[in-house]
Enzyme design. Sequence first.
Site, mmCIF file in Angstrom:
data_model
loop_
_atom_site.group_PDB
_atom_site.id
_atom_site.type_symbol
_atom_site.label_atom_id
_atom_site.label_comp_id
_atom_site.label_asym_id
_atom_site.label_seq_id
_atom_site.Cartn_x
_atom_site.Cartn_y
_atom_site.Cartn_z
ATOM 1 N N LYS A 1 5.752 -33.736 56.610
ATOM 2 C CA LYS A 1 6.625 -34.707 57.096
ATOM 3 C C LYS A 1 6.478 -34.625 58.776
ATOM 4 O O LYS A 1 6.258 -35.937 59.110
ATOM 5 C CB LYS A 1 8.050 -34.366 56.794
ATOM 6 C CG LYS A 1 8.251 -34.165 55.280
ATOM 7 C CD LYS A 1 9.705 -33.748 54.858
ATOM 8 C CE LYS A 1 10.136 -32.180 55.281
ATOM 9 N NZ LYS A 1 9.165 -31.018 54.671
ATOM 10 N N ARG B 1 -0.199 -23.086 59.481
ATOM 11 C CA ARG B 1 0.456 -23.957 60.484
ATOM 12 C C ARG B 1 0.583 -23.112 61.859
ATOM 13 O O ARG B 1 1.159 -21.982 61.795
ATOM 14 C CB ARG B 1 1.975 -24.427 60.110
ATOM 15 C CG ARG B 1 2.711 -25.263 60.920
ATOM 16 C CD ARG B 1 3.837 -25.907 60.426
ATOM 17 N NE ARG B 1 4.780 -25.334 59.723
ATOM 18 C CZ ARG B 1 5.906 -26.053 59.255
ATOM 19 N NH1 ARG B 1 5.924 -27.050 58.950
ATOM 20 N NH2 ARG B 1 6.736 -25.298 58.478
ATOM 21 N N ARG C 1 11.438 -20.803 50.245
ATOM 22 C CA ARG C 1 11.785 -21.981 50.762
ATOM 23 C C ARG C 1 11.443 -23.047 49.578
ATOM 24 O O ARG C 1 12.261 -24.109 49.283
ATOM 25 C CB ARG C 1 10.942 -22.361 51.932
ATOM 26 C CG ARG C 1 11.652 -21.727 53.029
ATOM 27 C CD ARG C 1 10.866 -21.528 54.095
ATOM 28 N NE ARG C 1 10.317 -22.736 54.843
ATOM 29 C CZ ARG C 1 9.155 -22.867 55.523
ATOM 30 N NH1 ARG C 1 8.681 -21.862 55.839
ATOM 31 N NH2 ARG C 1 8.919 -23.944 56.267
ATOM 32 N N ARG D 1 18.964 -32.636 52.838
ATOM 33 C CA ARG D 1 18.275 -31.947 51.818
ATOM 34 C C ARG D 1 19.008 -31.161 50.767
ATOM 35 O O ARG D 1 18.715 -30.629 49.984
ATOM 36 C CB ARG D 1 17.992 -30.538 52.949
ATOM 37 C CG ARG D 1 16.304 -30.639 53.176
ATOM 38 C CD ARG D 1 16.240 -29.177 54.175
ATOM 39 N NE ARG D 1 15.236 -28.874 54.243
ATOM 40 C CZ ARG D 1 14.355 -28.905 55.401
ATOM 41 N NH1 ARG D 1 14.685 -29.674 56.321
ATOM 42 N NH2 ARG D 1 13.123 -28.132 55.198
ATOM 43 N N ARG E 1 5.517 -19.833 63.090
ATOM 44 C CA ARG E 1 6.838 -19.887 62.750
ATOM 45 C C ARG E 1 7.082 -18.756 61.962
ATOM 46 O O ARG E 1 6.478 -18.164 61.020
ATOM 47 C CB ARG E 1 7.426 -21.109 61.955
ATOM 48 C CG ARG E 1 7.671 -22.252 62.881
ATOM 49 C CD ARG E 1 8.191 -23.392 62.233
ATOM 50 N NE ARG E 1 9.010 -23.390 61.182
ATOM 51 C CZ ARG E 1 9.248 -24.461 60.472
ATOM 52 N NH1 ARG E 1 8.928 -25.688 60.746
ATOM 53 N NH2 ARG E 1 9.917 -24.332 59.170
HETATM 54 P P1 ADP Z 1 9.873 -27.474 56.922
HETATM 55 O O1 ADP Z 1 8.755 -27.484 57.754
HETATM 56 O O2 ADP Z 1 10.203 -26.194 55.809
HETATM 57 O O3 ADP Z 1 10.237 -28.843 56.269
HETATM 58 P P2 ADP Z 1 12.098 -27.640 58.671
HETATM 59 O O4 ADP Z 1 11.590 -27.295 60.042
HETATM 60 O O5 ADP Z 1 12.278 -28.833 58.353
HETATM 61 O O6 ADP Z 1 11.229 -27.037 57.660
HETATM 62 O O7 ADP Z 1 13.409 -26.589 58.588
HETATM 63 C C1 ADP Z 1 13.552 -25.149 58.653
HETATM 64 C C2 ADP Z 1 14.730 -24.407 58.329
HETATM 65 O O8 ADP Z 1 15.844 -24.863 58.993
HETATM 66 C C3 ADP Z 1 14.867 -24.832 56.815
HETATM 67 O O9 ADP Z 1 14.438 -23.868 56.021
HETATM 68 C C4 ADP Z 1 16.356 -24.647 56.801
HETATM 69 O O10 ADP Z 1 16.800 -23.278 56.856
HETATM 70 C C5 ADP Z 1 16.902 -25.225 58.107
HETATM 71 N N1 ADP Z 1 17.184 -26.620 58.052
HETATM 72 C C6 ADP Z 1 16.483 -27.633 58.285
HETATM 73 N N2 ADP Z 1 16.901 -28.714 58.038
HETATM 74 C C7 ADP Z 1 18.244 -28.523 57.200
HETATM 75 C C8 ADP Z 1 18.939 -29.324 56.549
HETATM 76 N N3 ADP Z 1 18.851 -30.704 56.438
HETATM 77 N N4 ADP Z 1 20.228 -28.564 55.608
HETATM 78 C C9 ADP Z 1 20.062 -27.391 55.795
HETATM 79 N N5 ADP Z 1 18.983 -26.453 56.383
HETATM 80 C C10 ADP Z 1 18.119 -27.178 57.033
HETATM 81 P P1 ADP Z 2 6.442 -30.487 56.958
HETATM 82 O O1 ADP Z 2 7.073 -31.119 58.201
HETATM 83 O O2 ADP Z 2 6.663 -31.109 55.716
HETATM 84 O O3 ADP Z 2 6.966 -29.132 56.774
HETATM 85 P P2 ADP Z 2 4.123 -30.104 58.702
HETATM 86 O O4 ADP Z 2 3.773 -31.713 59.095
HETATM 87 O O5 ADP Z 2 4.454 -29.320 59.571
HETATM 88 O O6 ADP Z 2 4.739 -30.306 57.279
HETATM 89 O O7 ADP Z 2 2.577 -29.994 58.110
HETATM 90 C C1 ADP Z 2 2.374 -28.451 57.444
HETATM 91 C C2 ADP Z 2 1.070 -27.890 57.689
HETATM 92 O O8 ADP Z 2 0.066 -28.703 57.122
HETATM 93 C C3 ADP Z 2 0.640 -28.284 59.229
HETATM 94 O O9 ADP Z 2 -0.235 -26.960 59.743
HETATM 95 C C4 ADP Z 2 -0.183 -29.471 59.131
HETATM 96 O O10 ADP Z 2 -1.269 -29.459 60.240
HETATM 97 C C5 ADP Z 2 -0.777 -29.405 57.797
HETATM 98 N N1 ADP Z 2 -0.910 -30.774 57.194
HETATM 99 C C6 ADP Z 2 -0.085 -31.833 57.166
HETATM 100 N N2 ADP Z 2 -0.532 -32.814 56.506
HETATM 101 C C7 ADP Z 2 -1.613 -32.396 56.092
HETATM 102 C C8 ADP Z 2 -2.764 -32.896 55.269
HETATM 103 N N3 ADP Z 2 -2.774 -34.162 54.789
HETATM 104 N N4 ADP Z 2 -3.886 -32.388 54.953
HETATM 105 C C9 ADP Z 2 -3.967 -31.001 55.439
HETATM 106 N N5 ADP Z 2 -3.193 -30.391 56.274
HETATM 107 C C10 ADP Z 2 -2.151 -30.943 56.435
#
Ligand code: ADP
Ligand code: ADP
Length: 213
Positions: free
Chosen positions: A14, A127, A171, A88, A160
Amino acid sequence: MNVVVLLGPPGAGKGTVAEVLVGKGYIHVSTGDLLREQIRLETPLGIKAKKLMDGGQFVPDDVVVGMIRDLLKDSAFGTSYLFDGFPRTLVQAEKLAELLQTLNGTLEKVVLLECPVETIVERLIGRRTCGKCGSVYHVTFNPPSKAETCDVEGCELTQRADDTEETVRKRLKVYTEQTAPLISYYEAEGLIQPINADQPINDVRADVIKVLG
Ligand code: ADP
Ligand code: ADP
């Protein structure tokens, strides 16, 4: 005001997709990033949120809904938002609908990034992020030009606290239980646009840009 939601499990990409859409006029809103900023500032909210986030649990709905409400209430006419990680839960989705109704905003599309579990685990464990500019890298799939160093800021990249295999699996379970029900919720409204996120980064980005016109 228009909103596009990026939906998908943690690690689906995302944030990576959002990076290119910012160049297309969207304001990227990541509730995870907003919460991590509160942690960095050591606010009371940040201190509470850190415990939950490090353990792979969600922060309470009213906390994130409050953050989104504060952000949307002052937005200028015609602003386009890209929500990454919100809503979420079903409660958050319902609150978002209420907020948009009050503010005359529209939820345009929900882009669903689909990705198999084992790919996700590999992505999250590798990541790395920049604490200064928020750029997202992967040790293998999207490495910086110099190992462990941000291309933009030149500073050391960080991993992270919640990107360990054990917490990632927790998660994913929380995602299945609490977030996956949003797929049928938005399907019923005809808003879901599925994308195969198990492709190289540039292909996923191109597919998302295509569906957003
Ligand atoms: P990811 O890369 O796993 O999608 P995020 O950076 O979006 O992670 O979120 C990290 C953490 O922040 C989640 O595991 C949760 O604890 C909290 N969080 C983020 N967005 C939300 C939400 N919309 N509702 C509840 N918790 C959230
Ligand atoms: P989210 O926001 O959904 O948690 P991220 O954008 O942070 O996901 O991506 C998670 C990890 O996967 C990062 O290390 C990113 O560089 C890698 N990544 C994202 N998209 C791809 C893809 N299409 N192929 C391979 N690696 C990816």
